[in-house]
Every structure is written in structure tokens, then in C-alpha cells.
Design a protein around this motif. Sequence first.
Motif, PDB file in Angstrom:
ATOM      1  N   ALA A  27       0.847  -1.197   0.000  1.00  0.00           N
ATOM      2  CA  ALA A  27       0.000   0.000   0.000  1.00  0.00           C
ATOM      3  C   ALA A  27       0.882   1.247   0.000  1.00  0.00           C
ATOM      4  N   GLY A  28       0.579   2.168  -0.894  1.00  0.00           N
ATOM      5  CA  GLY A  28       1.296   3.431  -0.947  1.00  0.00           C
ATOM      6  C   GLY A  28       2.670   3.378  -1.596  1.00  0.00           C
ATOM      7  N   LYS A  29       3.063   2.225  -2.129  1.00  0.00           N
ATOM      8  CA  LYS A  29       4.384   2.097  -2.750  1.00  0.00           C
ATOM      9  C   LYS A  29       4.229   1.593  -4.176  1.00  0.00           C
ATOM     10  N   GLN A  30       4.813   2.305  -5.108  1.00  0.00           N
ATOM     11  CA  GLN A  30       4.748   1.911  -6.511  1.00  0.00           C
ATOM     12  C   GLN A  30       5.885   0.942  -6.831  1.00  0.00           C
ATOM     13  N   ASN A  31       5.589  -0.087  -7.609  1.00  0.00           N
ATOM     14  CA  ASN A  31       6.609  -1.044  -8.031  1.00  0.00           C
ATOM     15  C   ASN A  31       7.490  -0.439  -9.110  1.00  0.00           C
ATOM     16  N   ASN A  32       8.680  -1.017  -9.281  1.00  0.00           N
ATOM     17  CA  ASN A  32       9.571  -0.628 -10.371  1.00  0.00           C
ATOM     18  C   ASN A  32       8.937  -1.041 -11.692  1.00  0.00           C
ATOM     19  N   LYS A  33       9.416  -0.447 -12.771  1.00  0.00           N
ATOM     20  CA  LYS A  33       9.000  -0.882 -14.103  1.00  0.00           C
ATOM     21  C   LYS A  33       9.702  -2.197 -14.415  1.00  0.00           C
ATOM     22  N   HIS A  34       9.059  -3.011 -15.253  1.00  0.00           N
ATOM     23  CA  HIS A  34       9.601  -4.315 -15.637  1.00  0.00           C
ATOM     24  C   HIS A  34      10.945  -4.159 -16.355  1.00  0.00           C
ATOM     25  N   VAL A  35      11.914  -4.947 -15.961  1.00  0.00           N
ATOM     26  CA  VAL A  35      13.238  -5.037 -16.578  1.00  0.00           C
ATOM     27  C   VAL A  35      13.959  -3.679 -16.581  1.00  0.00           C
ATOM     28  N   THR A  36      14.027  -3.031 -15.416  1.00  0.00           N
ATOM     29  CA  THR A  36      14.746  -1.764 -15.365  1.00  0.00           C
ATOM     30  C   THR A  36      15.867  -1.737 -14.342  1.00  0.00           C
ATOM     31  N   ASN A  37      15.719  -2.405 -13.214  1.00  0.00           N
ATOM     32  CA  ASN A  37      16.718  -2.332 -12.153  1.00  0.00           C
ATOM     33  C   ASN A  37      17.198  -3.718 -11.751  1.00  0.00           C
ATOM     34  N   ALA A  38      18.475  -3.988 -11.956  1.00  0.00           N
ATOM     35  CA  ALA A  38      19.056  -5.264 -11.525  1.00  0.00           C
ATOM     36  C   ALA A  38      19.310  -5.200 -10.015  1.00  0.00           C
ATOM     37  N   THR A  39      19.207  -6.347  -9.355  1.00  0.00           N
ATOM     38  CA  THR A  39      19.447  -6.446  -7.922  1.00  0.00           C
ATOM     39  C   THR A  39      20.716  -7.257  -7.696  1.00  0.00           C
ATOM     40  N   MET A  40      21.456  -6.902  -6.680  1.00  0.00           N
ATOM     41  CA  MET A  40      22.711  -7.577  -6.355  1.00  0.00           C
ATOM     42  C   MET A  40      22.454  -9.047  -6.003  1.00  0.00           C
ATOM     43  N   ASN A  41      23.375  -9.907  -6.400  1.00  0.00           N
ATOM     44  CA  ASN A  41      23.250 -11.344  -6.146  1.00  0.00           C
ATOM     45  C   ASN A  41      23.086 -11.664  -4.664  1.00  0.00           C
ATOM     46  N   GLU A  42      23.791 -10.954  -3.809  1.00  0.00           N
ATOM     47  CA  GLU A  42      23.709 -11.224  -2.372  1.00  0.00           C
ATOM     48  C   GLU A  42      22.284 -11.005  -1.856  1.00  0.00           C
ATOM     49  N   GLU A  43      21.669  -9.912  -2.284  1.00  0.00           N
ATOM     50  CA  GLU A  43      20.303  -9.621  -1.854  1.00  0.00           C
ATOM     51  C   GLU A  43      19.328 -10.658  -2.404  1.00  0.00           C
ATOM     52  N   LEU A  44      19.504 -11.049  -3.663  1.00  0.00           N
ATOM     53  CA  LEU A  44      18.637 -12.071  -4.254  1.00  0.00           C
ATOM     54  C   LEU A  44      18.776 -13.395  -3.509  1.00  0.00           C
ATOM     55  N   ALA A  45      20.002 -13.765  -3.170  1.00  0.00           N
ATOM     56  CA  ALA A  45      20.245 -15.019  -2.446  1.00  0.00           C
ATOM     57  C   ALA A  45      19.588 -14.998  -1.072  1.00  0.00           C
ATOM     58  N   GLU A  46      19.698 -13.878  -0.361  1.00  0.00           N
ATOM     59  CA  GLU A  46      19.087 -13.747   0.970  1.00  0.00           C
ATOM     60  C   GLU A  46      17.568 -13.847   0.883  1.00  0.00           C
ATOM     61  N   THR A  47      16.991 -13.141  -0.073  1.00  0.00           N
ATOM     62  CA  THR A  47      15.535 -13.158  -0.232  1.00  0.00           C
ATOM     63  C   THR A  47      15.062 -14.543  -0.649  1.00  0.00           C
ATOM     64  N   ALA A  48      15.776 -15.197  -1.551  1.00  0.00           N
ATOM     65  CA  ALA A  48      15.424 -16.558  -1.991  1.00  0.00           C
ATOM     66  C   ALA A  48      15.411 -17.507  -0.796  1.00  0.00           C
ATOM     67  N   ALA A  49      16.408 -17.401   0.073  1.00  0.00           N
ATOM     68  CA  ALA A  49      16.493 -18.286   1.247  1.00  0.00           C
ATOM     69  C   ALA A  49      15.304 -18.065   2.173  1.00  0.00           C
ATOM     70  N   LEU A  50      14.878 -16.834   2.354  1.00  0.00           N
ATOM     71  CA  LEU A  50      13.736 -16.537   3.220  1.00  0.00           C
ATOM     72  C   LEU A  50      12.442 -17.135   2.643  1.00  0.00           C
ATOM     73  N   ILE A  51      12.236 -16.934   1.358  1.00  0.00           N
ATOM     74  CA  ILE A  51      11.012 -17.456   0.721  1.00  0.00           C
ATOM     75  C   ILE A  51      11.033 -18.981   0.716  1.00  0.00           C
ATOM     76  N   LYS A  52      12.173 -19.561   0.382  1.00  0.00           N
ATOM     77  CA  LYS A  52      12.318 -21.028   0.351  1.00  0.00           C
ATOM     78  C   LYS A  52      11.962 -21.624   1.714  1.00  0.00           C
ATOM     79  N   ALA A  53      12.392 -20.966   2.791  1.00  0.00           N
ATOM     80  CA  ALA A  53      12.109 -21.452   4.138  1.00  0.00           C
ATOM     81  C   ALA A  53      10.622 -21.404   4.469  1.00  0.00           C
ATOM     82  N   ALA A  54       9.885 -20.507   3.811  1.00  0.00           N
ATOM     83  CA  ALA A  54       8.451 -20.375   4.084  1.00  0.00           C
ATOM     84  C   ALA A  54       7.589 -21.340   3.272  1.00  0.00           C
ATOM     85  N   ILE A  55       8.168 -21.971   2.279  1.00  0.00           N
ATOM     86  CA  ILE A  55       7.390 -22.884   1.423  1.00  0.00           C
ATOM     87  C   ILE A  55       7.237 -24.233   2.102  1.00  0.00           C
TER      88      ILE A  55
END
Length: 141
Positions: free
Chosen positions: A113-141
Amino acid sequence: MMTGRYDPNNIFTKIISGDIPSHNVYEDEICISIMDIMPESKGHVLVIPKAGARNLIDVDPADLAELIKRVQKIAVAVKKTMHADGILLRQSSEEVAGQTVYHLHFHIIPCYAGKQNNKHVTNATMNEELAETAALIKAAI
């Protein structure tokens, strides 16, 4: 019906085979789910069937029925893990609709709520952040 042919040498088949590295969230015999490297919001994942299909127009209905069960399961985990207010589920079929990779896939995008998403295919994210987020989501599945 279908406006193009399925190319089995697309980037997603290379990710499925392990030829291209990815940050995996979930995998079974039906699909693989990975972090989007250019997320529209933190926690943006892709769900990709292992069976080859260009998009929603030509996928086998039985394959789609199994796939959507995984999409829901992963979306629930993403919403919970990312403390999102909602989930945007997107599937684009053909170029005019925004499809850029011609292998069926679903985007699960956390929304707030109140936050706009980025446009598709505009901002790359660092591998470390992606790995951390992946681990959190994987643990919740």
C-alpha cells in the motif's frame, strides 16, 4: 492460436538444466521458481514450468493445472515472507502483451500500500540480496 513456434533453446530451459545459474526458491518435477534478477519489487519471483510451452495460449491444460497449484503455493510464501499487502500475478502471452522470453512463466510480485513497483526489466538487484531473499522465501514454502 499460437503466433510463433516454441524455441527449446531459450534462457529458461538453460536455467532449468542448470547451464545458467539462478537463485532458486522452489523446484519439483513440474516447475522451477527463481528470483527475478530485475525485480519490480523485492521478492519478485518467476514460476517456470519444466515442460516446454511458448505461453498460456499453447500450454497443455493438464500441465497448466499442475503449474497453477505451485504458483499459488509460492505466492502464499512470497506474500507472507515479504510482508506484502497483496500479490500481482502476471503472465504475458506474445510480444504485444509484453512477453520477452518465449517460455511460459508467471511473475509473482509483492505489492505494498502506498508504494509503486519498479518498471519491468529496469533495475538489476545484487546477487547477495537475491540469495538472501530466496532463502527466506524457500524457508516459508
